[in-house]
Design an enzyme around this catalytic site. Structure first.
Site, PDB file in Angstrom:
ATOM      1  N   GLU A 143     -10.590  -9.949  -2.419  1.00  0.00           N
ATOM      2  CA  GLU A 143      -9.631 -10.866  -3.049  1.00  0.00           C
ATOM      3  C   GLU A 143     -10.353 -11.688  -4.110  1.00  0.00           C
ATOM      4  OE1 GLU A 143      -6.381 -10.928  -2.483  1.00  0.00           O
ATOM      5  OE2 GLU A 143      -6.524  -9.388  -0.927  1.00  0.00           O
ATOM      6  N   ARG A 200      -0.571  -1.020  -7.341  1.00  0.00           N
ATOM      7  CA  ARG A 200      -1.645  -1.315  -6.386  1.00  0.00           C
ATOM      8  C   ARG A 200      -2.359   0.008  -6.153  1.00  0.00           C
ATOM      9  NH1 ARG A 200      -4.870  -1.781  -2.664  1.00  0.00           N
ATOM     10  NH2 ARG A 200      -4.896  -3.288  -0.975  1.00  0.00           N
ATOM     11  N   ARG A 248       5.362  -3.543  -5.356  1.00  0.00           N
ATOM     12  CA  ARG A 248       4.387  -2.838  -6.200  1.00  0.00           C
ATOM     13  C   ARG A 248       4.418  -1.357  -5.866  1.00  0.00           C
ATOM     14  NH1 ARG A 248      -0.741  -6.356  -4.389  1.00  0.00           N
ATOM     15  NH2 ARG A 248       0.063  -5.503  -2.465  1.00  0.00           N
TER      16      ARG A 248
END
Length: 147
Positions: free
Chosen positions: A44, A36, A78
């Protein structure tokens, strides 16, 4: 302290998430990391400009060799990372092109804020919209879902 790796981006999931394969000398064969991008928040996928942000990130890093500085791990497992392709700081470039906001978490980053002001003045990317909805506001308004 950041952990620096070199390797190739082989999947771009959305405007600020990707899959990275480190050079084999740094990791087991076939190992990869879900990354990320640190310091930014892109729209999004199902939000206006989300698909465009994904396309821009793909154009910058997909199948490219990059340098990754991991700085943390998020709640989804992540790695949070700053990514460079040559001298290009990828997160900053996404903000400069108008396809991400500087993150609201942590300290303010003057370089990212300058990049955002530049994109906004030039009406680039999501700044074509007079009042784009930041992704952290968008997520709060959506039904609960996995990330």
């Amino acid at each position: 302290m950041a952990d620096t790796m070199h390797g190739v981006v082989f999947v771009v999931i959305d405007g600020d998430t990707l899959l990275f394969r480190p050079d084999q000398r740094q990791a087991a064969p076939r190992a990869f990391l879900k990354l990320r991008l640190a310091d930014i928040d892109a729209p999004e996928q199902d939000q206006p400009y989300g698909e465009a942000a994904t396309r821009v990130l793909r154009s910058l890093v997909l199948n490219q060799r990059v340098e990754v500085d991991t700085i943390a791990t998020d709640a989804y497992g992540r790695k949070i990372a700053r990514i460079r392709k040559g001298r290009l700081q990828v997160g900053t470039e996404l903000v400069r092109r108008g396809f991400a906001w500087p993150s609201t978490r942590g300290r303010r980053n003057a370089v990212l804020l300058d990049a955002q002001h530049e994109a906004r003045r030039a009406h680039r990317g999501l700044w074509q919209d007079p009042a784009p909805t930041p992704p952290w506001v968008w997520r709060r308004a959506q039904p609960v879902r996995g990330h």
